[in-house]
Design a protein around this motif. Structure first.
Motif, PDB file in Angstrom:
ATOM      1  N   LYS A 151      -5.830   0.643   9.678  1.00  0.00           N
ATOM      2  CA  LYS A 151      -4.717   0.595  10.626  1.00  0.00           C
ATOM      3  C   LYS A 151      -3.421   0.346   9.861  1.00  0.00           C
ATOM      4  N   ASP A 152      -2.370   1.061  10.267  1.00  0.00           N
ATOM      5  CA  ASP A 152      -1.036   0.859   9.722  1.00  0.00           C
ATOM      6  C   ASP A 152      -0.423  -0.337  10.448  1.00  0.00           C
ATOM      7  N   LEU A 153      -0.191  -1.429   9.720  1.00  0.00           N
ATOM      8  CA  LEU A 153       0.353  -2.646  10.317  1.00  0.00           C
ATOM      9  C   LEU A 153       1.859  -2.765  10.119  1.00  0.00           C
ATOM     10  N   GLY A 154       2.471  -1.731   9.549  1.00  0.00           N
ATOM     11  CA  GLY A 154       3.915  -1.716   9.345  1.00  0.00           C
ATOM     12  C   GLY A 154       4.318  -2.283   7.992  1.00  0.00           C
ATOM     13  N   ASN A 155       5.471  -1.857   7.513  1.00  0.00           N
ATOM     14  CA  ASN A 155       6.039  -2.351   6.262  1.00  0.00           C
ATOM     15  C   ASN A 155       5.081  -2.167   5.085  1.00  0.00           C
ATOM     16  N   GLU A 162     -13.387  -5.620   4.035  1.00  0.00           N
ATOM     17  CA  GLU A 162     -12.533  -5.245   5.161  1.00  0.00           C
ATOM     18  C   GLU A 162     -11.250  -6.067   5.099  1.00  0.00           C
ATOM     19  N   GLU A 163     -10.182  -5.406   4.637  1.00  0.00           N
ATOM     20  CA  GLU A 163      -8.868  -6.032   4.518  1.00  0.00           C
ATOM     21  C   GLU A 163      -8.361  -6.460   5.886  1.00  0.00           C
ATOM     22  N   LYS A 164      -7.906  -7.717   5.985  1.00  0.00           N
ATOM     23  CA  LYS A 164      -7.385  -8.286   7.229  1.00  0.00           C
ATOM     24  C   LYS A 164      -8.407  -8.178   8.362  1.00  0.00           C
ATOM     25  N   GLY A 165      -9.685  -8.255   8.022  1.00  0.00           N
ATOM     26  CA  GLY A 165     -10.738  -8.143   9.022  1.00  0.00           C
ATOM     27  C   GLY A 165     -11.874  -9.100   8.721  1.00  0.00           C
ATOM     28  N   ARG A 166     -13.066  -8.537   8.592  1.00  0.00           N
ATOM     29  CA  ARG A 166     -14.279  -9.354   8.462  1.00  0.00           C
ATOM     30  C   ARG A 166     -14.605  -9.759   7.029  1.00  0.00           C
ATOM     31  N   GLY A 167     -13.761  -9.394   6.075  1.00  0.00           N
ATOM     32  CA  GLY A 167     -13.997  -9.799   4.694  1.00  0.00           C
ATOM     33  C   GLY A 167     -15.038  -8.934   4.007  1.00  0.00           C
ATOM     34  N   PHE A 225       0.832  -1.203   0.000  1.00  0.00           N
ATOM     35  CA  PHE A 225       0.000   0.000   0.000  1.00  0.00           C
ATOM     36  C   PHE A 225       0.866   1.253   0.000  1.00  0.00           C
ATOM     37  N   ILE A 226       0.302   2.326  -0.528  1.00  0.00           N
ATOM     38  CA  ILE A 226       0.877   3.641  -0.331  1.00  0.00           C
ATOM     39  C   ILE A 226      -0.031   4.357   0.655  1.00  0.00           C
ATOM     40  N   LEU A 227       0.547   4.814   1.767  1.00  0.00           N
ATOM     41  CA  LEU A 227      -0.213   5.388   2.876  1.00  0.00           C
ATOM     42  C   LEU A 227      -0.171   6.905   2.826  1.00  0.00           C
ATOM     43  N   TRP A 228      -1.306   7.518   3.135  1.00  0.00           N
ATOM     44  CA  TRP A 228      -1.358   8.971   3.266  1.00  0.00           C
ATOM     45  C   TRP A 228      -1.070   9.309   4.720  1.00  0.00           C
ATOM     46  N   ARG A 229       0.035  10.018   4.955  1.00  0.00           N
ATOM     47  CA  ARG A 229       0.477  10.338   6.315  1.00  0.00           C
ATOM     48  C   ARG A 229      -0.024  11.711   6.774  1.00  0.00           C
ATOM     49  N   GLY A 230      -1.037  12.233   6.113  1.00  0.00           N
ATOM     50  CA  GLY A 230      -1.525  13.574   6.437  1.00  0.00           C
ATOM     51  C   GLY A 230      -2.457  13.638   7.626  1.00  0.00           C
ATOM     52  N   VAL A 263     -24.335  -0.292   6.778  1.00  0.00           N
ATOM     53  CA  VAL A 263     -24.537   0.268   8.111  1.00  0.00           C
ATOM     54  C   VAL A 263     -23.880  -0.721   9.073  1.00  0.00           C
ATOM     55  N   ASP A 264     -22.777  -0.299   9.696  1.00  0.00           N
ATOM     56  CA  ASP A 264     -21.990  -1.206  10.532  1.00  0.00           C
ATOM     57  C   ASP A 264     -22.411  -1.072  11.989  1.00  0.00           C
ATOM     58  N   ASN A 265     -23.289  -1.971  12.407  1.00  0.00           N
ATOM     59  CA  ASN A 265     -23.773  -1.988  13.792  1.00  0.00           C
ATOM     60  C   ASN A 265     -22.939  -2.896  14.691  1.00  0.00           C
ATOM     61  N   ASP A 266     -21.877  -3.457  14.153  1.00  0.00           N
ATOM     62  CA  ASP A 266     -21.017  -4.374  14.897  1.00  0.00           C
ATOM     63  C   ASP A 266     -19.978  -3.564  15.677  1.00  0.00           C
ATOM     64  N   ALA A 267     -20.423  -3.006  16.810  1.00  0.00           N
ATOM     65  CA  ALA A 267     -19.581  -2.078  17.574  1.00  0.00           C
ATOM     66  C   ALA A 267     -18.279  -2.716  18.044  1.00  0.00           C
ATOM     67  N   ALA A 268     -18.283  -4.015  18.231  1.00  0.00           N
ATOM     68  CA  ALA A 268     -17.081  -4.700  18.723  1.00  0.00           C
ATOM     69  C   ALA A 268     -15.968  -4.717  17.690  1.00  0.00           C
ATOM     70  N   HIS A 269     -16.311  -4.644  16.404  1.00  0.00           N
ATOM     71  CA  HIS A 269     -15.305  -4.787  15.361  1.00  0.00           C
ATOM     72  C   HIS A 269     -15.188  -3.592  14.422  1.00  0.00           C
ATOM     73  N   ARG A 270     -16.144  -2.690  14.421  1.00  0.00           N
ATOM     74  CA  ARG A 270     -16.074  -1.568  13.480  1.00  0.00           C
ATOM     75  C   ARG A 270     -14.995  -0.574  13.921  1.00  0.00           C
ATOM     76  N   THR A 271     -14.611   0.279  12.991  1.00  0.00           N
ATOM     77  CA  THR A 271     -13.577   1.274  13.252  1.00  0.00           C
ATOM     78  C   THR A 271     -14.151   2.663  13.013  1.00  0.00           C
ATOM     79  N   ASP A 272     -13.923   3.567  13.953  1.00  0.00           N
ATOM     80  CA  ASP A 272     -14.495   4.912  13.866  1.00  0.00           C
ATOM     81  C   ASP A 272     -13.545   5.924  13.234  1.00  0.00           C
ATOM     82  N   SER A 273     -12.246   5.594  13.162  1.00  0.00           N
ATOM     83  CA  SER A 273     -11.291   6.486  12.509  1.00  0.00           C
ATOM     84  C   SER A 273     -10.056   5.680  12.122  1.00  0.00           C
ATOM     85  N   GLY A 274      -9.251   6.250  11.249  1.00  0.00           N
ATOM     86  CA  GLY A 274      -8.037   5.562  10.818  1.00  0.00           C
ATOM     87  C   GLY A 274      -7.423   6.257   9.627  1.00  0.00           C
TER      88      GLY A 274
END
Length: 197
Positions: A63-67, A89-94, A32-37, A160-171
């Protein structure tokens, strides 16, 4: 400014952020190319993309997982005929919504469940509006737990992501270059507007 990717694969060509793999220089995993802004919560993103071969995507609230690897929500697109416009959802719930679906994601014990609430149109009809090996417009809105994907003005998925245990609010925001056969992906005219919380 603020973009950070493996220079073996990412460059600027013809005024566009360009990711490219070749037979001689493949990537061993998705890179990936990440935006660091900064990190993003609620926002509207518009950009143009062009893909020749392979699969790519627009990572957001990730999430930045490194490398140069990230995980999180993705506005998927590809050179093929199936995945452009879905929410993955990459590396998550598919897959959280196939193309043409309005879904809700519900907590199901310690896992999740995708509930299809309605149709946004036939997948083949949406695909017919996507230009092969040419520039297309991708539009993503993330507002609270609601996500909307559009390609060329056509709504392709709503979640609509009601799965509060797994959803992400920012990143973070990032762009994908997929492992596999040689491919080229380009991005340009990127416009980002943050929305009020």
């Amino acid at each position: 400014t603020h973009w950070d990717g493996n220079p073996d694969f990412w460059s600027v060509k013809d005024g566009a952020i360009t990711g490219q793999t070749t037979q001689e220089k493949p990537t061993r995993g998705n890179t990936f190319i990440l935006w660091r802004g900064g990190t993003l919560a609620n926002f509207e993103l518009k950009l143009k993309y062009k893909i020749i071969g392979g699969n790519s995507g627009i990572q957001y609230r990730s999430k930045d997982l490194g490398n140069w690897v990230v995980g999180g929500y993705q506005g998927d697109f590809e050179a093929g005929n199936t995945y452009s416009g879905i929410l993955y959802e990459e590396k998550g719930r598919g897959i959280l919504a196939q193309r043409g679906q309005l879904t809700s994601i519900e907590t199901n014990g310690d896992k999740h469940k995708v509930v299809v609430l309605g149709s946004l149109g036939e997948s083949a009809g949406i695909q017919a509006e996507i230009k092969k090996e040419d520039w297309n417009d991708y539009h993503i809105i993330a507002d609270g737990n609601r996500f909307v994907h559009m390609i060329n003005g056509r709504v392709t998925a709503i979640v609509v992501d009601n799965d509060a245990a797994h959803r992400t609010d920012s990143g973070i925001l990032a762009l994908q270059l997929h492992a596999g056969p040689p491919m080229t992906v380009q991005f340009k005219d990127i416009h980002l507007r943050e929305l009020a919380d």
